[in-house]
Design a protein around this motif. Structure first.
Motif, short mmCIF file in Angstrom:
data_model
loop_
_atom_site.label_atom_id
_atom_site.label_comp_id
_atom_site.label_asym_id
_atom_site.label_seq_id
_atom_site.Cartn_x
_atom_site.Cartn_y
_atom_site.Cartn_z
N ALA A 292 0.48 -1.07 0.23
CA ALA A 292 0.21 0.00 -0.07
C ALA A 292 1.11 1.57 -0.49
O ALA A 292 1.47 1.19 0.50
CB ALA A 292 -1.42 0.39 1.10
N VAL A 293 0.39 2.60 -1.35
CA VAL A 293 1.38 3.53 -0.73
C VAL A 293 0.54 5.06 -0.45
O VAL A 293 -0.55 5.01 -0.94
CB VAL A 293 1.82 3.50 -2.52
N PRO B 299 -0.96 9.34 -5.36
CA PRO B 299 0.72 9.70 -5.07
C PRO B 299 1.89 9.23 -5.80
O PRO B 299 2.32 8.14 -5.89
CB PRO B 299 0.77 8.59 -3.35
N PHE B 300 2.07 9.85 -7.11
CA PHE B 300 2.44 9.22 -8.51
C PHE B 300 4.01 9.22 -8.10
O PHE B 300 4.47 7.71 -8.02
CB PHE B 300 1.94 9.97 -9.60
N GLU B 301 4.97 10.00 -7.48
CA GLU B 301 6.40 9.23 -7.37
C GLU B 301 6.07 8.22 -5.94
O GLU B 301 7.35 7.94 -6.44
CB GLU B 301 7.28 10.64 -6.42
N ALA C 243 7.51 2.22 -5.40
CA ALA C 243 7.20 1.36 -5.09
C ALA C 243 7.05 -0.15 -6.20
O ALA C 243 6.84 -1.18 -5.36
CB ALA C 243 5.91 1.25 -4.18
N ILE C 244 7.12 0.40 -7.04
CA ILE C 244 7.41 -0.54 -8.02
C ILE C 244 8.44 -1.53 -8.13
O ILE C 244 10.02 -1.48 -7.56
CB ILE C 244 7.61 0.23 -9.18
N GLU D 85 3.57 6.28 -17.19
CA GLU D 85 4.55 6.23 -16.88
C GLU D 85 4.41 4.83 -16.54
O GLU D 85 5.76 3.91 -16.28
CB GLU D 85 5.26 7.24 -16.06
N ILE D 86 3.30 4.62 -16.26
CA ILE D 86 3.25 4.09 -14.64
C ILE D 86 3.73 2.47 -15.64
O ILE D 86 4.40 1.34 -15.44
CB ILE D 86 2.36 4.05 -13.53
N ALA D 87 2.83 2.48 -16.73
CA ALA D 87 3.11 1.27 -16.76
C ALA D 87 4.56 1.05 -17.84
O ALA D 87 4.82 -0.17 -18.06
CB ALA D 87 1.81 1.18 -18.31
#
Ligand SMILES: Cc1ncc(COP(=O)(O)O)c(C=O)c1O
Length: 365
Positions: free
Chosen positions: A130-131, A140-142, A147-148, A175-177
């Motif tokens: 959990a972030v 909470p993008f950054e 956390a990846i 960006e996350i993908a």
């Protein structure tokens, strides 16, 4: 039955034994329902017409989802193989987790967020990471990027998110993908109609992107249990292996085409909610109640220590709201669904009265 026969009962998996039973706090809801982010009025009259015409004979047949799936896929600009209808988005989440999460995997979640991700994850052997969002409850993008890990298998993002109402941008999701190509990025667009931004058009071009949509919110069909999971064919084929073939019943399937066709009704309802949200937010500001900016059909407000009492008093005044205090980082916060302007004027009156009663009670102490 003998005593020894009752003593031996089969045991479930250890994971299931450790799970909490999840009971949505529904109870008696004969009031203004501002607690579950449903449509607070009705579905399209065209859907009601179709429902009224369903024959007893039609109910004797097993539901055939594929022709309707093709209609919904076309409506969303997808190929039929890229879309599966589900028994609500809840089933979409359930089957996706079932298909992908195994021991050692991580499910990455920005929190606070929709409760059922954690509930379904707890039935698997994966670990929830959990972030936590900051106090502004913005996406909470950054922190999420940081956390990846190589073990991240699914990243679930409700967009807009509940209970905060905040949203991630398209650029952030992309960006996350790309930073987690080994993981499925599930973008849960349950509240899409109120936000109007989507990544559905990227299905098939972003290889790890999946998108969920529901008919429970703007369409007003929560009782029928209808959701949709979209994704690249290469991922959908695994989901289909665990998806029950008849989980979407024939009443729900019959109602889908008229619901999709009646865009005038949907547009009217969404515009009404957005106008009501602006009015209600102004009423909150006037009452001096802290609120979080919302991109959806609800608003999160700060009530403080007496959150439970507030929800109880609002119920007594005929308005149901949802205490979200037990969500991570949400102590003292209550979520209020947005309905029509008329309904929200009633809600604002109840809110002002409730706050005044509470103030009077505090001063008397
Ligand atoms: C983010 C989110 N996803 C999914 C759902 C559930 O959708 P459905 O009714 O289609 O199962 C909800 C319901 O509150 C939600 O808030």
């Amino acid at each position: 039955m003998t005593e020894s026969a009752t003593a031996i009962i089969p045991t479930p998996r250890a994971r299931v034994q450790a799970m909490m039973e999840y009971h949505p706090p529904l109870g008696s809801r004969d009031a203004l329902r501002l607690d579950f982010n449903e449509n607070t009025l009705a579905c399209s009259p065209k859907v009601r017409e179709v429902l009224g015409r369903i024959s007893a004979g039609a109910l004797t047949r097993y539901p055939e989802r594929e022709p309707i799936e093709a209609i919904v896929a076309a409506h969303l600009g997808l190929a039929p193989a890229q879309a599966a209808l589900t028994n609500g988005v809840d089933e979409a989440i359930h089957v996706l987790f079932e298909a992908f999460l195994e021991a050692g995997d991580e499910l990455l979640l920005p929190v606070p967020t929709y409760t059922m991700y954690e509930v379904y994850a707890s039935a698997t052997d994966a670990r929830v990471v959990a972030v936590q969002a900051a106090d502004d409850l913005l996406f909470p993008f950054e922190r999420l990027l940081a956390a990846i890990t190589p073990r991240t298998k699914i990243i679930a993002i409700a967009n807009p998110n509940s209970p905060s109402g905040s949203a991630a941008t398209r650029a952030q999701l992309l960006e996350i993908a790309s930073r987690a190509p080994h993981a499925v990025l599930l973008v849960d667009e349950a509240y899409f109609h109120f936000h109007a931004e989507t990544v559905m058009d990227l299905i098939g071009t972003v290889p790890n992107l999946m998108v969920a949509r529901t008919f429970s919110k703007a369409y007003g069909l929560a009782g029928l249990r209808l959701g949709l999971l979209a994704g690249p064919v290469e991922l959908m084929r695994w989901v289909r292996r665990v998806l029950s073939p008849y989980s979407v019943n024939s009443l729900a399937l019959a109602c889908l085409p008229p619901a999709l066709e009646d865009t005038a009704y949907l547009d009217w309802y969404v515009a009404e909610v957005l106008a009501a949200r602006a009015e209600f937010e102004a009423a909150l500001d006037q009452a001096g109640v802290r609120r979080w900016a919302s991109r959806a059909n609800f608003v999160l407000v700060e009530i403080g220590r007496q959150h439970a009492e507030f929800a109880r008093l609002m119920r007594a005044a005929g308005v149901l709201v949802r205490d979200r205090s037990s969500d991570p980082g949400c102590d003292g916060r209550v979520r209020i669904t947005i309905g029509t302007r008329e309904q929200m004027r009633q809600a604002a009156l109840a809110l002002n009265e409730t706050l005044a009663t509470r103030r009077a009670g505090n001063e008397a102490q």
